[in-house]
Write an enzyme that holds these catalytic residues in place. Structure first.
Site, short mmCIF file in Angstrom:
data_model
loop_
_atom_site.label_atom_id
_atom_site.label_comp_id
_atom_site.label_asym_id
_atom_site.label_seq_id
_atom_site.Cartn_x
_atom_site.Cartn_y
_atom_site.Cartn_z
N LYS A 1 54.87 87.22 -22.61
CA LYS A 1 56.45 86.96 -22.95
C LYS A 1 56.73 88.19 -21.16
O LYS A 1 55.69 88.39 -20.60
CB LYS A 1 56.28 87.82 -23.95
CG LYS A 1 56.95 87.46 -25.43
CD LYS A 1 57.80 86.08 -25.42
CE LYS A 1 57.99 85.01 -26.66
NZ LYS A 1 58.46 85.81 -27.59
N ARG B 1 51.51 84.48 -33.32
CA ARG B 1 52.07 82.68 -32.01
C ARG B 1 51.28 83.34 -31.40
O ARG B 1 51.64 83.81 -29.98
CB ARG B 1 53.63 83.22 -32.93
CG ARG B 1 54.06 81.65 -32.12
CD ARG B 1 55.41 81.84 -32.62
NE ARG B 1 55.96 80.32 -31.44
CZ ARG B 1 56.70 80.15 -31.20
NH1 ARG B 1 56.68 81.35 -29.48
NH2 ARG B 1 57.19 78.90 -30.43
#
Length: 609
Positions: free
Chosen positions: A545, A586
């Site tokens: 991210k 994830r």
């Protein structure tokens, strides 16, 4: 002669009426005796197997509770008639009694049906379990049938656990849980309904089976709301004053049923799920005068004192999947990301042109340690445009189909659209992963409920275009409190739509409507998230991210894997036991994260020497 003749005429006039009355009384007696024999058979069917089963021990392709298709269900049609679900003669007997009262010149009898309509909704707690066949399907079917006539409604569910068998240990492990229901039935009426349901799902109640042995389904009445003043059967006593209902206060004992359940305090497989339900309010045992949490603490403490090498393995939380499969939280579960989009922030375009290439990558991730493959056909990176349903379907369906041809690994479909979710599940996917938490598509929660599959509910504000402008959480007393509150609302909405909590996973939405400080706060407070969100399983998705890139100065997403590992390991810190912290990570680089997790957990759970 005239008087005699007049008497004869009177007799001839009365004779037909008396014959009719006699016939009616005979019919009434026959019906009453038949009903008594049926009631007796209910008691006898509870023994010997069902004395465990009058306190019967324990109870995805499943449709959701209360949403089963009954048109083709012969069992449904044979047992669901009117309100007294499993007591068909009740209506006939009450009508006959009413007629007899009128013939005697009295008023209408206060029959059982009338009493039942005057009963308020009362709360009860049931233990549910199964260790034969498709265990979750059996439980889901039983709960659907129990609700089918409208006299019972499901309110909340616990988590589900796989537990070692108790009493008779040479049998398969049980799938166990507990549910909170509300009912218009008296306890004995509910017991009769449960017996019919259990029999319809395949349980042998003849008394010829082994007590505490294997069973396709088991529903036990644990606790029941009581009245200030009540009859021996648990129904309300007639009083001139108000007769209040008191939570879980009923204490009753008959040949067929004892409440509270006489063995619940010795069964961890009952107390653990009851503690799951003890959220927001205490559930107090009416005889022992202790909460479920206190009873479990005392039981575990006593068990630990007497622990031997032969002690059964600890119960493990599970997530039911279609076709009788279950995802077991015996370790941290790694989910591999498979984006089949041309514009995803990390791997966009790699697997969007070939279902074969995407399937090969999925199989490689499975080999590297992934236990779920998350297939997505729409990028939700900041600023992304929404993809049409037809295009999303074109991207994901061939990939799901191809993976399923090679592997039975659980597949989640990453989508905000109910049409895509339904088509993907029908193509072989197992879980719906909705980054909007069911808010983007108003039909999503009902769709997932109808499919009877798990859902991952992610926290998000706005949409990919607007979310990064919605990072102000001051009104919620900070990001952690805000995410907990908004996620809890989504969980409650899913439950209201028919998705029980044992089919829910939550995701705090790292990187979605959060700035760097927000993401770090959430990763730091994972324990608080779990505790204040009913200890539901959590999925964390920090992989590659933007906040990691900013912290490390890495502009290339694929160069953020080392930072991703650190963020993932931070989510595993927990104050609860190994099998109670249910985590899913994830990630893009499955092998790296899987190896890091294995080493981390080996250190954390190593026995002291």
């Amino acid at each position: 002669m005239k008087r005699k003749h007049r008497r004869a005429n009177s007799w001839n006039t009365l004779k037909p009426s008396l014959i009719i009355v006699s016939a009616m009384l005979s019919i009434a007696r026959t019906l009453v005796y038949a009903d008594a024999r049926r009631a007796s058979s209910v008691v006898s069917s509870a023994s010997p197997q069902s004395t465990s089963s009058s306190h019967h021990r324990r109870a995805l392709d499943a449709r959701p509770f209360g949403m089963m298709h009954h048109s083709s269900n012969k069992f449904y049609h044979s047992i669901h008639r009117g309100r007294g679900l499993y007591n068909p003669p009740a209506k006939q007997v009450s009508i006959t009694t009413s007629l007899m009262m009128q013939l005697r010149g009295g008023g209408t009898a206060r029959n059982s049906t009338t009493q039942q309509t005057k009963q308020p909704w009362r709360r009860a707690y049931l233990a549910v379990g199964s260790n034969m066949g498709n265990q979750y399907q059996n439980i889901a079917t039983a709960l659907s049938l129990l609700q089918a006539d409208g006299a019972v409604r499901l309110i909340r569910t616990s988590h589900l656990r796989m537990t070692a068998p108790m009493y008779i240990t040479d049998q398969p492990a049980f799938l166990n849980g507990a549910v909170e229901i509300e009912t218009l039935l008296t306890p004995l009426e509910l017991l009769r309904s449960i017996k019919k349901v259990e029999s319809g799902v395949g349980r042998d109640l003849s008394g010829n089976t082994q007590r505490f042995g294997p069973r396709p389904v088991d529903l036990d009445i644990l606790l029941f709301d009581g009245y200030d003043i009540e009859n021996e059967d648990g129904s309300a006593a007639d009083t001139l004053d108000d007769n209040n209902v008191n939570p879980s206060s009923l204490v009753m004992q008959t040949d067929a049923l004892e409440i509270p359940h006489p063995r619940m305090a010795e069964r961890e497989f009952v107390l653990s799920p009851m503690c799951d339900l003890e959220r927001g309010t205490e559930i107090i045992h009416p005889v022992l005068n202790k909460t479920m949490t206190k009873l479990l603490t005392l039981l575990v403490r006593g068990t630990n004192k007497n622990t031997t090498k032969d002690e059964p393995e600890q119960a493990m939380r599970v997530l039911p999947l279609p076709r009788g499969r279950m995802l077991i939280f015996n370790e941290t579960i790694v989910m591999g990301i498979l984006n089949v989009t041309p514009d995803s922030f990390s791997d966009g375009g790699k697997y969007s042109d070939s279902a074969e290439a995407a399937a090969i990558q999925a199989l490689q991730m499975e080999k590297d340690g992934a236990r779920i493959i998350d297939v997505g056909g729409e990028s939700t990176r900041p600023g992304a445009e929404e993809v049409g349903v037809e295009e999303e379907l074109r991207r994901v369906l061939p990939v799901i189909t191809r993976i399923r041809e090679e592997s039975d690994i659980p597949i989640s479909i990453d989508t905000r659209h109910s049409e895509v979710a339904q088509a993907a599940i029908e193509a072989g996917a197992d879980i719906v992963n909705d980054v909007s938490g069911g808010m983007h598509d108003a039909a999503m929660l009902q769709c997932v409920a109808s499919l009877g599959v798990p859902i991952i509910l992610m926290h998000m504000r706005g949409n990919p275009k607007t979310m990064q402008s919605l990072t102000n959480y001051t009104a919620s007393d900070g990001v952690v409190s805000g995410v907990i509150s908004e996620l809890s609302e989504r969980s409650a909405a899913a439950e209201a739509a028919g998705i029980p909590q044992w089919l829910q996973v939550l995701d705090p939405g790292i990187g979605f409507a959060k700035n760097i400080e927000d993401n770090l706060s959430l990763l730091k407070e994972v324990d608080t998230l779990r505790q204040l969100c009913n200890n539901l399983p959590f999925l964390f998705g920090p992989s590659r991210k933007g906040f990691i890139g900013k912290l490390l100065g890495e502009t290339n997403a694929e160069d953020r894997d080392f930072g991703t590992i650190a963020a993932c390991l931070a989510t595993l810190r927990s104050s609860v036991g190994k099998y109670d912290a249910c985590n899913i990570l994830r990630v893009h680089n499955v092998k790296a994260v899987k190896q890091a997790v294995l080493v981390y957990e080996a250190i954390v759970y190593a026995e002291k020497k």
